[in-house]
Enzyme design. Structure first.
Site, PDB file in Angstrom:
ATOM      1  N   GLY A  89       0.781  -1.235   0.000  1.00 32.27           N
ATOM      2  CA  GLY A  89       0.000   0.000   0.000  1.00 32.27           C
ATOM      3  C   GLY A  89       0.810   1.281   0.000  1.00 32.27           C
ATOM      4  N   ASP A 140      -5.646  -0.160  -1.503  1.00 28.91           N
ATOM      5  CA  ASP A 140      -6.457  -1.067  -2.317  1.00 28.91           C
ATOM      6  C   ASP A 140      -7.753  -1.470  -1.645  1.00 28.91           C
ATOM      7  OD1 ASP A 140      -5.123  -2.751  -0.300  1.00 28.91           O
ATOM      8  OD2 ASP A 140      -6.010  -4.416  -1.424  1.00 28.91           O
ATOM      9  N   ASP A 193      -5.025   2.084  11.009  1.00 30.94           N
ATOM     10  CA  ASP A 193      -6.463   1.902  11.186  1.00 30.94           C
ATOM     11  C   ASP A 193      -6.715   1.346  12.595  1.00 30.94           C
ATOM     12  OD1 ASP A 193      -9.170   1.615  10.537  1.00 30.94           O
ATOM     13  OD2 ASP A 193      -8.888  -0.285   9.486  1.00 30.94           O
ATOM     14  N   VAL A 253     -11.120   3.888   2.242  1.00 29.71           N
ATOM     15  CA  VAL A 253     -10.563   4.684   1.151  1.00 29.71           C
ATOM     16  C   VAL A 253      -9.648   3.843   0.250  1.00 29.71           C
ATOM     17  CG1 VAL A 253     -10.743   6.922   2.309  1.00 29.71           C
ATOM     18  CG2 VAL A 253      -8.706   5.511   2.691  1.00 29.71           C
TER      19      VAL A 253
END
Ligand code: IMP
Ligand code: MG
Length: 202
Positions: free
Chosen positions: A63, A177, A121, A171
């Site tokens: 990412g 992704d 997160d 997002v």
């Protein structure tokens, strides 16, 4: 310190989602211009803090690809780059069990290390990765994430450098992704909920 997104009036200023992506991207959250501006500022902060010693940048696959490329080109410091592969089982929007797919190869013992990830997160990823690097005895270990979703945190973890604090939205784009897709979008967009409600159609 992170840039807070001021979204109240953003409908007026945020550009429309390009036609090709309109079914999958609900709206653009962070434009390519905003990303570019913020990443330059982050790089300047990191440069100041890491000046005087060679650093090792350790980036989490996959990412971080775009963020990392943009960040390190603005770092006017001697650095070495390495990657750790982590993957969470499950293709949905919830992070599953974590598996390491690539281990660190550079020796970071006694080095100044900057760990780069795309988004913080729940904090489960960094809470697994950080002790692993700490055990290698770097002189200094700092963390840098492009995005921070503090609302979803379950582990007591914060990043030293944060690009943008964002609300609790899934997002995609600029490296991020959904089921390995959409990493190539040049902006950060909000995934249309119908994409994960109807996985067969994606
Ligand atoms: P954590 O372990 O819950 O902190 O999640 C970190 C990882 O989950 C990130 O490196 C991403 O790969 C993934 N992730 C979390 N939120 C999002 C999101 O909104 N979009 C895409 N990937 C996400
Ligand atoms: Mg991911």
């Amino acid at each position: 310190m992170s840039a807070q997104l001021k979204n109240k009036n953003s409908k007026l200023t945020t550009p429309a989602v390009p036609g090709r992506w309109r079914k999958e991207v609900e709206r653009i959250l962070i434009t390519d211009a905003q990303l570019a501006r913020r990443v330059k500022i982050l790089a300047r902060e990191i440069e100041t803090d890491f000046r005087g010693r060679e650093m090792v940048v350790v980036s989490l696959l996959s990412g971080t690809v775009m963020f990392l490329a943009d960040l390190i080109r603005h770092l006017n410091l001697p650095l070495r780059l390495d990657f750790i592969g982590v993957s969470s089982y499950g293709a949905g929007t919830e992070s599953g069990e974590l598996v390491f797919t690539k281990e660190l190869r550079l020796d970071v013992r006694g080095r100044d290390v900057l760990l780069v990830d795309d988004i913080l997160d729940t904090g489960k990823t960094l809470s697994r990765v950080l002790p692993k690097i700490r055990a290698l005895q770097p002189r200094r270990l700092k963390t840098c994430v492009l995005l921070d979703k503090p609302a979803r945190r379950v582990e007591k973890i914060r990043a030293d450098y944060v690009g943008f604090a964002i609300p609790d939205l899934f997002v995609i784009g600029y490296g991020l992704d959904f089921a390995e897709r959409y990493r190539n979008l040049p902006f950060v967009g909000v995934l249309h909920p119908q994409v994960y409600r109807e996985p067969g159609k994606s």
